[in-house]
Scaffold this motif. Structure first.
Motif, PDB file in Angstrom:
ATOM      1  N   SER A 186       0.932  -1.320   0.106  1.00  0.00           N
ATOM      2  CA  SER A 186      -0.014   0.079  -0.005  1.00  0.00           C
ATOM      3  C   SER A 186       0.894   1.506  -0.154  1.00  0.00           C
ATOM      4  O   SER A 186       2.021   1.194   0.433  1.00  0.00           O
ATOM      5  CB  SER A 186      -0.980  -0.081   1.086  1.00  0.00           C
ATOM      6  OG  SER A 186      -0.070  -0.181   2.408  1.00  0.00           O
ATOM      7  N   TRP A 187       0.213   2.348  -0.541  1.00  0.00           N
ATOM      8  CA  TRP A 187       0.933   3.694  -0.365  1.00  0.00           C
ATOM      9  C   TRP A 187      -0.297   4.569   0.136  1.00  0.00           C
ATOM     10  O   TRP A 187      -1.403   4.663  -0.245  1.00  0.00           O
ATOM     11  CB  TRP A 187       1.390   4.308  -1.651  1.00  0.00           C
ATOM     12  CG  TRP A 187       1.738   5.743  -1.833  1.00  0.00           C
ATOM     13  CD1 TRP A 187       3.146   5.852  -1.304  1.00  0.00           C
ATOM     14  CD2 TRP A 187       0.997   6.768  -1.736  1.00  0.00           C
ATOM     15  NE1 TRP A 187       3.208   7.188  -1.310  1.00  0.00           N
ATOM     16  CE2 TRP A 187       2.032   7.844  -1.497  1.00  0.00           C
ATOM     17  CE3 TRP A 187      -0.199   7.177  -1.883  1.00  0.00           C
ATOM     18  CZ2 TRP A 187       1.620   9.264  -1.506  1.00  0.00           C
ATOM     19  CZ3 TRP A 187      -0.661   8.468  -1.971  1.00  0.00           C
ATOM     20  CH2 TRP A 187       0.459   9.417  -1.953  1.00  0.00           C
ATOM     21  N   TRP A 188       0.216   5.513   1.201  1.00  0.00           N
ATOM     22  CA  TRP A 188      -0.695   6.111   1.788  1.00  0.00           C
ATOM     23  C   TRP A 188       0.023   7.619   2.404  1.00  0.00           C
ATOM     24  O   TRP A 188       0.874   7.293   3.269  1.00  0.00           O
ATOM     25  CB  TRP A 188      -1.808   5.483   2.847  1.00  0.00           C
ATOM     26  CG  TRP A 188      -2.489   6.567   3.647  1.00  0.00           C
ATOM     27  CD1 TRP A 188      -2.570   7.120   4.886  1.00  0.00           C
ATOM     28  CD2 TRP A 188      -3.885   7.163   3.068  1.00  0.00           C
ATOM     29  NE1 TRP A 188      -3.831   7.733   5.208  1.00  0.00           N
ATOM     30  CE2 TRP A 188      -4.413   7.882   3.988  1.00  0.00           C
ATOM     31  CE3 TRP A 188      -4.476   6.858   1.789  1.00  0.00           C
ATOM     32  CZ2 TRP A 188      -5.637   8.683   3.742  1.00  0.00           C
ATOM     33  CZ3 TRP A 188      -5.544   7.649   1.491  1.00  0.00           C
ATOM     34  CH2 TRP A 188      -6.127   8.390   2.209  1.00  0.00           C
ATOM     35  N   ASP A 189      -0.242   8.710   2.141  1.00  0.00           N
ATOM     36  CA  ASP A 189       0.244   9.820   2.834  1.00  0.00           C
ATOM     37  C   ASP A 189       1.816   9.708   2.842  1.00  0.00           C
ATOM     38  O   ASP A 189       2.222  10.165   4.029  1.00  0.00           O
ATOM     39  CB  ASP A 189      -0.552  10.107   4.237  1.00  0.00           C
ATOM     40  CG  ASP A 189      -0.174  11.343   4.834  1.00  0.00           C
ATOM     41  OD1 ASP A 189      -0.227  12.467   4.304  1.00  0.00           O
ATOM     42  OD2 ASP A 189      -0.255  11.430   6.149  1.00  0.00           O
ATOM     43  N   ASP A 190       2.255   9.485   1.634  1.00  0.00           N
ATOM     44  CA  ASP A 190       3.586   9.677   1.435  1.00  0.00           C
ATOM     45  C   ASP A 190       4.404   8.565   2.278  1.00  0.00           C
ATOM     46  O   ASP A 190       5.512   8.666   2.655  1.00  0.00           O
ATOM     47  CB  ASP A 190       4.270  10.936   1.822  1.00  0.00           C
ATOM     48  CG  ASP A 190       3.766  11.874   0.624  1.00  0.00           C
ATOM     49  OD1 ASP A 190       3.693  11.397  -0.459  1.00  0.00           O
ATOM     50  OD2 ASP A 190       4.007  13.288   0.857  1.00  0.00           O
TER      51      ASP A 190
ATOM     52  N   ASN B 140       5.447   1.342   6.514  1.00  0.00           N
ATOM     53  CA  ASN B 140       5.094   2.863   6.548  1.00  0.00           C
ATOM     54  C   ASN B 140       6.313   3.355   6.150  1.00  0.00           C
ATOM     55  O   ASN B 140       6.648   4.281   6.924  1.00  0.00           O
ATOM     56  CB  ASN B 140       4.420   3.417   7.709  1.00  0.00           C
ATOM     57  CG  ASN B 140       2.875   3.024   7.520  1.00  0.00           C
ATOM     58  OD1 ASN B 140       2.340   2.603   6.468  1.00  0.00           O
ATOM     59  ND2 ASN B 140       2.052   3.427   8.603  1.00  0.00           N
TER      60      ASN B 140
ATOM     61  N   GLU C 249       4.524   9.456  -3.769  1.00  0.00           N
ATOM     62  CA  GLU C 249       3.759   8.545  -5.030  1.00  0.00           C
ATOM     63  C   GLU C 249       4.449   8.110  -5.938  1.00  0.00           C
ATOM     64  O   GLU C 249       4.341   7.246  -6.778  1.00  0.00           O
ATOM     65  CB  GLU C 249       2.523   9.488  -5.021  1.00  0.00           C
ATOM     66  CG  GLU C 249       1.352   8.493  -5.989  1.00  0.00           C
ATOM     67  CD  GLU C 249       0.187   9.161  -5.941  1.00  0.00           C
ATOM     68  OE1 GLU C 249      -0.757   8.436  -6.482  1.00  0.00           O
ATOM     69  OE2 GLU C 249      -0.052  10.317  -5.597  1.00  0.00           O
TER      70      GLU C 249
ATOM     71  N   TYR D 109       6.873   5.697  -5.262  1.00  0.00           N
ATOM     72  CA  TYR D 109       6.171   4.372  -4.996  1.00  0.00           C
ATOM     73  C   TYR D 109       5.997   3.743  -6.437  1.00  0.00           C
ATOM     74  O   TYR D 109       6.001   2.243  -6.618  1.00  0.00           O
ATOM     75  CB  TYR D 109       4.613   4.823  -4.671  1.00  0.00           C
ATOM     76  CG  TYR D 109       3.994   3.240  -4.054  1.00  0.00           C
ATOM     77  CD1 TYR D 109       4.566   2.463  -3.268  1.00  0.00           C
ATOM     78  CD2 TYR D 109       3.005   3.225  -4.744  1.00  0.00           C
ATOM     79  CE1 TYR D 109       3.661   1.464  -2.603  1.00  0.00           C
ATOM     80  CE2 TYR D 109       2.181   1.929  -4.408  1.00  0.00           C
ATOM     81  CZ  TYR D 109       2.752   0.899  -3.478  1.00  0.00           C
ATOM     82  OH  TYR D 109       1.778  -0.018  -2.923  1.00  0.00           O
TER      83      TYR D 109
ATOM     84  N   TYR E  23      -5.379  -4.926   1.018  1.00  0.00           N
ATOM     85  CA  TYR E  23      -4.311  -3.862   0.511  1.00  0.00           C
ATOM     86  C   TYR E  23      -3.524  -4.520  -0.555  1.00  0.00           C
ATOM     87  O   TYR E  23      -3.054  -3.860  -1.553  1.00  0.00           O
ATOM     88  CB  TYR E  23      -3.724  -2.982   1.631  1.00  0.00           C
ATOM     89  CG  TYR E  23      -4.585  -2.190   2.612  1.00  0.00           C
ATOM     90  CD1 TYR E  23      -5.084  -1.115   1.917  1.00  0.00           C
ATOM     91  CD2 TYR E  23      -4.411  -2.304   3.735  1.00  0.00           C
ATOM     92  CE1 TYR E  23      -6.349  -0.422   2.657  1.00  0.00           C
ATOM     93  CE2 TYR E  23      -5.178  -1.310   4.598  1.00  0.00           C
ATOM     94  CZ  TYR E  23      -6.041  -0.589   4.054  1.00  0.00           C
ATOM     95  OH  TYR E  23      -6.838   0.401   4.836  1.00  0.00           O
TER      96      TYR E  23
END
Length: 225
Positions: free
Chosen positions: A26-30, A47, A52, A55, A169
Protein backbone atom coordinates in the motif's frame (compact mmCIF):
# COMPACT_ATOMS: atom_id res chain seq x y z
CA UNK A 1 24.52 -5.09 6.78
CA UNK A 2 23.91 -8.69 5.79
CA UNK A 3 20.68 -10.50 6.60
CA UNK A 4 22.53 -12.43 9.31
CA UNK A 5 23.67 -9.15 10.88
CA UNK A 6 20.12 -7.78 10.62
CA UNK A 7 18.70 -10.81 12.45
CA UNK A 8 21.36 -10.46 15.16
CA UNK A 9 20.65 -6.74 15.67
CA UNK A 10 18.71 -5.71 18.76
CA UNK A 11 15.18 -4.39 18.46
CA UNK A 12 14.78 -0.62 18.13
CA UNK A 13 18.28 -0.21 16.69
CA UNK A 14 19.19 1.47 13.42
CA UNK A 15 19.61 -0.94 10.50
CA UNK A 16 20.76 -0.41 6.93
CA UNK A 17 20.09 -3.12 4.36
CA UNK A 18 20.11 -3.62 0.61
CA UNK A 19 17.14 -5.66 -0.56
CA UNK A 20 14.81 -6.20 -3.50
CA UNK A 21 11.14 -5.33 -3.89
CA UNK A 22 8.89 -8.41 -4.14
CA UNK A 23 5.45 -6.82 -3.71
CA UNK A 24 3.88 -3.50 -2.75
CA UNK A 25 1.09 -3.61 -0.19
CA UNK A 26 0.00 0.00 0.00
CA UNK A 27 0.83 3.67 -0.33
CA UNK A 28 -0.79 6.33 1.81
CA UNK A 29 0.14 9.87 2.88
CA UNK A 30 3.69 9.60 1.52
CA UNK A 31 4.38 6.25 3.19
CA UNK A 32 4.64 2.79 1.62
CA UNK A 33 4.44 -0.74 2.98
CA UNK A 34 6.54 -3.14 0.94
CA UNK A 35 7.60 -6.81 0.98
CA UNK A 36 11.28 -7.23 0.09
CA UNK A 37 13.78 -10.07 -0.03
CA UNK A 38 17.32 -11.00 -1.01
CA UNK A 39 19.06 -14.33 -1.47
CA UNK A 40 19.37 -14.82 2.29
CA UNK A 41 16.14 -13.56 3.83
CA UNK A 42 13.26 -11.09 3.76
CA UNK A 43 12.41 -7.69 5.18
CA UNK A 44 8.95 -6.19 5.73
CA UNK A 45 9.08 -2.41 5.35
CA UNK A 46 6.19 -0.82 7.22
CA UNK A 47 5.13 2.76 6.44
CA UNK A 48 8.44 3.65 4.82
CA UNK A 49 8.81 7.27 3.74
CA UNK A 50 7.96 7.33 0.04
CA UNK A 51 6.47 9.80 -2.41
CA UNK A 52 3.74 8.61 -4.75
CA UNK A 53 6.12 9.14 -7.69
CA UNK A 54 8.81 6.97 -6.08
CA UNK A 55 6.21 4.33 -5.19
CA UNK A 56 5.50 3.87 -8.88
CA UNK A 57 9.21 3.17 -9.46
CA UNK A 58 9.26 0.27 -7.00
CA UNK A 59 8.73 -2.53 -9.49
CA UNK A 60 9.23 -6.18 -8.53
CA UNK A 61 12.95 -6.96 -8.52
CA UNK A 62 14.05 -3.36 -7.89
CA UNK A 63 17.09 -3.08 -5.62
CA UNK A 64 16.80 -0.54 -2.81
CA UNK A 65 18.94 0.60 0.12
CA UNK A 66 16.82 0.98 3.25
CA UNK A 67 17.68 2.83 6.46
CA UNK A 68 15.30 2.42 9.38
CA UNK A 69 14.72 0.81 12.76
CA UNK A 70 14.25 -2.88 13.47
CA UNK A 71 10.98 -3.38 15.30
CA UNK A 72 8.50 -6.05 16.34
CA UNK A 73 4.70 -5.97 16.45
CA UNK A 74 2.76 -9.00 17.70
CA UNK A 75 5.61 -11.26 16.60
CA UNK A 76 6.13 -9.65 13.19
CA UNK A 77 9.71 -8.40 12.78
CA UNK A 78 9.81 -5.37 10.47
CA UNK A 79 11.63 -2.18 9.62
CA UNK A 80 9.84 1.05 10.59
CA UNK A 81 10.50 4.80 10.29
CA UNK A 82 12.52 4.00 7.19
CA UNK A 83 13.81 5.91 4.20
CA UNK A 84 15.13 4.37 1.02
CA UNK A 85 16.99 5.01 -2.20
CA UNK A 86 16.90 3.00 -5.40
CA UNK A 87 20.22 1.31 -6.19
CA UNK A 88 20.56 1.59 -9.95
CA UNK A 89 23.41 -0.86 -10.55
CA UNK A 90 21.58 -3.21 -12.90
CA UNK A 91 21.20 -5.87 -10.20
CA UNK A 92 17.72 -7.36 -9.73
CA UNK A 93 16.27 -10.29 -7.78
CA UNK A 94 12.86 -11.98 -7.81
CA UNK A 95 12.39 -14.74 -5.24
CA UNK A 96 10.94 -18.13 -6.10
CA UNK A 97 8.39 -19.51 -3.65
CA UNK A 98 10.00 -21.79 -1.07
CA UNK A 99 7.78 -24.69 0.00
CA UNK A 100 7.56 -24.54 3.81
CA UNK A 101 4.58 -26.86 4.27
CA UNK A 102 6.56 -29.39 6.29
CA UNK A 103 7.77 -26.64 8.64
CA UNK A 104 4.26 -25.74 9.82
CA UNK A 105 4.03 -26.24 13.56
CA UNK A 106 7.81 -26.06 14.06
CA UNK A 107 9.99 -23.32 15.55
CA UNK A 108 12.09 -23.38 12.37
CA UNK A 109 9.27 -21.84 10.33
CA UNK A 110 9.85 -18.43 11.92
CA UNK A 111 13.34 -18.38 10.40
CA UNK A 112 11.64 -17.75 7.04
CA UNK A 113 9.46 -14.89 8.24
CA UNK A 114 8.37 -12.47 5.47
CA UNK A 115 9.80 -14.64 2.68
CA UNK A 116 7.86 -15.60 -0.41
CA UNK A 117 6.74 -19.16 0.32
CA UNK A 118 4.34 -21.88 -0.77
CA UNK A 119 2.08 -24.37 0.99
CA UNK A 120 0.87 -27.53 -0.72
CA UNK A 121 -1.83 -30.10 -0.07
CA UNK A 122 -3.66 -28.17 2.65
CA UNK A 123 -7.33 -28.74 3.44
CA UNK A 124 -9.87 -25.95 3.84
CA UNK A 125 -11.56 -26.13 7.25
CA UNK A 126 -14.72 -24.40 8.43
CA UNK A 127 -14.40 -20.92 9.91
CA UNK A 128 -16.92 -19.62 12.44
CA UNK A 129 -18.09 -16.01 12.68
CA UNK A 130 -19.28 -14.13 15.76
CA UNK A 131 -22.83 -15.44 15.23
CA UNK A 132 -21.73 -19.05 15.11
CA UNK A 133 -22.19 -19.46 11.38
CA UNK A 134 -19.70 -21.66 9.54
CA UNK A 135 -18.16 -20.91 6.15
CA UNK A 136 -15.08 -21.63 4.07
CA UNK A 137 -13.87 -18.04 4.58
CA UNK A 138 -14.75 -14.88 6.47
CA UNK A 139 -14.83 -11.23 5.49
CA UNK A 140 -12.65 -9.70 8.25
CA UNK A 141 -11.31 -11.83 11.08
CA UNK A 142 -14.70 -12.32 12.73
CA UNK A 143 -16.93 -12.40 9.68
CA UNK A 144 -18.28 -8.91 10.33
CA UNK A 145 -16.90 -7.43 7.09
CA UNK A 146 -18.03 -7.31 3.49
CA UNK A 147 -16.69 -7.73 -0.02
CA UNK A 148 -13.46 -5.75 -0.28
CA UNK A 149 -12.29 -6.42 3.28
CA UNK A 150 -9.49 -8.82 4.25
CA UNK A 151 -10.35 -12.50 3.82
CA UNK A 152 -9.60 -14.99 6.58
CA UNK A 153 -9.75 -18.74 6.06
CA UNK A 154 -8.68 -21.84 7.97
CA UNK A 155 -6.55 -24.60 6.49
CA UNK A 156 -5.18 -27.76 8.04
CA UNK A 157 -2.15 -29.98 7.60
CA UNK A 158 -1.14 -33.06 9.61
CA UNK A 159 -4.04 -32.55 12.01
CA UNK A 160 -3.24 -28.91 12.85
CA UNK A 161 -5.30 -25.90 11.70
CA UNK A 162 -3.90 -22.51 10.73
CA UNK A 163 -5.48 -19.19 9.76
CA UNK A 164 -4.33 -17.64 6.48
CA UNK A 165 -5.23 -14.21 5.14
CA UNK A 166 -5.76 -12.41 1.86
CA UNK A 167 -4.65 -8.89 2.81
CA UNK A 168 -6.97 -6.60 0.83
CA UNK A 169 -4.42 -3.80 0.48
CA UNK A 170 -2.03 -6.29 -1.14
CA UNK A 171 -4.62 -8.29 -3.13
CA UNK A 172 -7.95 -6.50 -3.41
CA UNK A 173 -11.30 -7.90 -4.54
CA UNK A 174 -10.37 -7.51 -8.22
CA UNK A 175 -7.51 -10.02 -7.97
CA UNK A 176 -7.59 -13.71 -8.90
CA UNK A 177 -6.60 -14.83 -5.41
CA UNK A 178 -9.41 -12.87 -3.75
CA UNK A 179 -11.94 -14.42 -6.11
CA UNK A 180 -10.45 -17.89 -5.64
CA UNK A 181 -10.83 -17.75 -1.86
CA UNK A 182 -14.46 -16.60 -2.07
CA UNK A 183 -15.14 -19.70 -4.19
CA UNK A 184 -13.53 -22.19 -1.79
CA UNK A 185 -15.55 -24.92 -0.14
CA UNK A 186 -14.84 -26.67 3.13
CA UNK A 187 -12.86 -29.82 2.34
CA UNK A 188 -11.10 -28.42 -0.72
CA UNK A 189 -7.42 -29.39 -0.94
CA UNK A 190 -5.42 -26.37 -2.07
CA UNK A 191 -1.94 -25.14 -2.91
CA UNK A 192 -0.96 -21.57 -2.03
CA UNK A 193 1.77 -18.98 -2.38
CA UNK A 194 2.29 -15.80 -0.41
CA UNK A 195 4.41 -13.93 2.11
CA UNK A 196 5.15 -15.47 5.50
CA UNK A 197 3.74 -12.70 7.65
CA UNK A 198 3.48 -13.15 11.41
CA UNK A 199 0.72 -12.05 13.79
CA UNK A 200 0.60 -13.80 17.15
CA UNK A 201 2.00 -16.76 15.21
CA UNK A 202 2.11 -17.68 11.54
CA UNK A 203 -0.42 -15.65 9.50
CA UNK A 204 0.64 -15.78 5.84
CA UNK A 205 -0.54 -13.10 3.41
CA UNK A 206 -1.64 -15.26 0.50
CA UNK A 207 -1.27 -14.12 -3.11
CA UNK A 208 -2.21 -17.28 -5.02
CA UNK A 209 -4.64 -20.16 -4.36
CA UNK A 210 -5.37 -23.17 -6.56
CA UNK A 211 -7.47 -26.24 -5.87
CA UNK A 212 -5.21 -29.27 -6.27
CA UNK A 213 -5.38 -31.09 -9.60
CA UNK A 214 -5.85 -34.42 -7.84
CA UNK A 215 -9.08 -33.18 -6.26
CA UNK A 216 -10.34 -31.69 -9.51
CA UNK A 217 -9.69 -34.97 -11.32
CA UNK A 218 -11.53 -36.93 -8.59
CA UNK A 219 -14.54 -34.62 -8.82
CA UNK A 220 -14.59 -34.97 -12.61
CA UNK A 221 -14.52 -38.75 -12.34
CA UNK A 222 -17.40 -38.67 -9.83
CA UNK A 223 -19.45 -36.42 -12.12
CA UNK A 224 -18.82 -38.78 -15.04
CA UNK A 225 -20.15 -41.71 -13.05
Amino acid sequence: MSYEEYIAADMDTLVVVETYVQAKQSWWDDTATVYTQDEDGAYFLYNMECSEEDYELLEVGTKIKVTGYKSEWSGEVEIIDATFEIVDDGDTFVAEALDVTELLGTDELEDYQNQYVSFTGMTVEASEDADGNEAAFLYAWDGSGADGDDLYFNVSYNGETYTFTVESYLCDNTTDVYQAVTELEVGDVIDMEGFLYWYEGVNPHITSVTVSEAEVETESETDAE
